[in-house]
Write an enzyme that holds these catalytic residues in place. Sequence first.
Site, short mmCIF file in Angstrom:
data_model
loop_
_atom_site.label_atom_id
_atom_site.label_comp_id
_atom_site.label_asym_id
_atom_site.label_seq_id
_atom_site.Cartn_x
_atom_site.Cartn_y
_atom_site.Cartn_z
N GLY A 179 14.04 1.68 30.48
CA GLY A 179 13.53 1.29 28.86
C GLY A 179 13.49 0.45 28.35
N ASN A 269 23.10 4.28 32.99
CA ASN A 269 23.29 4.20 34.32
C ASN A 269 22.74 4.55 35.94
OD1 ASN A 269 23.67 6.46 31.56
ND2 ASN A 269 25.51 6.40 33.12
N ILE A 298 20.65 2.19 24.53
CA ILE A 298 20.97 2.09 23.46
C ILE A 298 21.45 3.27 23.28
CG2 ILE A 298 18.70 4.34 23.00
CD1 ILE A 298 17.48 1.56 21.47
N ASP A 299 21.84 4.72 23.89
CA ASP A 299 22.29 5.92 23.95
C ASP A 299 24.08 5.50 23.10
OD1 ASP A 299 19.52 7.20 23.72
OD2 ASP A 299 20.20 7.77 25.52
N GLU A 398 17.03 13.98 20.31
CA GLU A 398 15.83 14.61 21.39
C GLU A 398 16.95 15.50 22.41
OE1 GLU A 398 14.63 11.12 24.26
OE2 GLU A 398 16.48 10.14 24.00
N ARG A 453 13.13 1.31 19.50
CA ARG A 453 13.51 0.62 20.52
C ARG A 453 12.69 -0.80 20.74
NH1 ARG A 453 12.02 3.49 26.13
NH2 ARG A 453 9.74 2.75 25.94
#
Length: 532
Positions: A179, A269, A298-299, A398, A453
């Site tokens: 993403g 990952n 981003i996490d 989320e 994002r």
Amino acid sequence: MVSTSSISAVGLVNQHGLNWKADSSLFNLNYLSLIISGRNREFESRKFHIRALMAKPDIDFADPKWKNKFLESFDRRFDLPHLRDSLEVKPRPTTFSLKSRVPLVDGNGAPEDTWNGYVNDDDRALLKVIKFTSPSSAGADCIDPDCSWVEQWVHRAGPRKLIYYEPDDVKAAIVTCGGLCPGLNDLIRQIVLTLEKYGVKKIVGIPFGYRGFFEEGLSEIPLSRRVVENINLAGGSLLGVSRGGGNISENVDSIQARGIDILFILGGNGTHAGANAIHNECRKRSMKVSVIAVPKTIDNDIPLMDKTFGFDTAVEEAQRAINSAYIEAHSAYHGIGLVKLMGRSSGFIAMHASVSSGQIDVCLIPEVPFTLEGPHGVLQHLEHLIRTKGSSVVCIAEGAGQDLLQKSYATDASGNVVLSDIGVHIQQQIRRYFKEADFPADVKYIDPTYMIRACRANASDAILCTVLGQNAVHGAFAGFSGITTGICNTHNVYLPITEVIRTQRRVDPNSRMWHRCLTSTGQPHFTTPSSS
């Protein structure tokens, strides 16, 4: 005797001085539970999570030489894959120097007495810097039950004096997968600029992730300083993104047909797993191709690294949503603001955004279970907040509370389970609870996911992307392949991809950072005593 199987560094998330009782078969999981019996406690046993960071062979901690055996295993695992491992390649003096406006030619590297800007192959950075004295210490990350200090060193990143490619002959390619994430364009730009500093003239972008290798009609995008000069001023990816990896063999066929010598793969990952598979296939075919990954998530859920690019921007941009929720809640009669942020398995964005905003009353993350109903539930606490201060603001990741929802078996193109919308569920439950209590409440729900994002990277992430991009190129020319680059304890390092795809980094509920978040929000423990 205590021994482990298939793990190495184990972080105990245990707030008590307790005895170990471990079934070694449990250690085959990334995140696992260990039954620990209490000593002089009111309970007989509880479950505590331990964090397995990397694999290692069985170690008998009663063996006086266990540290040596551990370090031998560690050094083997963290040895960087190199072109020399499978090919007969000879190095040449580098063309990279900051003492010259143009790449060095004719094999003349920068003289040692004029510039000391190169990294020695034997330079190392310390992976862990805190010496814990007890497993019960907050955030303890121990190898053995006694928390013995063992120095674990990883390879320092940066330019080398010797390189394994002739820059004039190199064709380099860049692909962005997964993403969107703030900083992708910064990273693309810096890779291109650094490649040109080495003297590479053939640089291309592969459009729309791995799809660009096999999808008909998707052509390479020529890249140069002129093309990428100002792309960092906008969010998104110049090359486009997509999920899914296609067939590894077909991807490598495409790499071989295109004559690509160096491939930079930007992703999380799953993308790293794909990059490692491509690296292995290239090695199997005896191809002189360096595959260099750069962690894009981003996490912030890549293990062993301080942070990944895009995370700081996400936390900063989340402030806008949180502040809007606060204003809405504070301005309404019995207002409740609810903000859902990114974080499928890791609650770093929600935790850091909650701490930095100072406006959050309740922070809910995937790593910490919670209940909605009952005297120890979130809903009753919200009622308490409304009655005492008139409003409240909730921040939820989320991936939090998925056990409260109907399980989804659908997956996206990357193989990730499609999560049910916990934000909408919490919103509905809050409204139901206050309606049944005949107590007015005004709930405002904000989901800024796609707005965050698509943002341009902030200054912190722009700097990080610059460093990562440069080090990715340095690693490729040094002859490494199947590696990724990142920051460990503020130092830039190279790591084998195999070591960062074993598991995901998650918030440790016993860490000082989570404790700081709880101190900031003032929230209680949202589980019943029997489930804690």
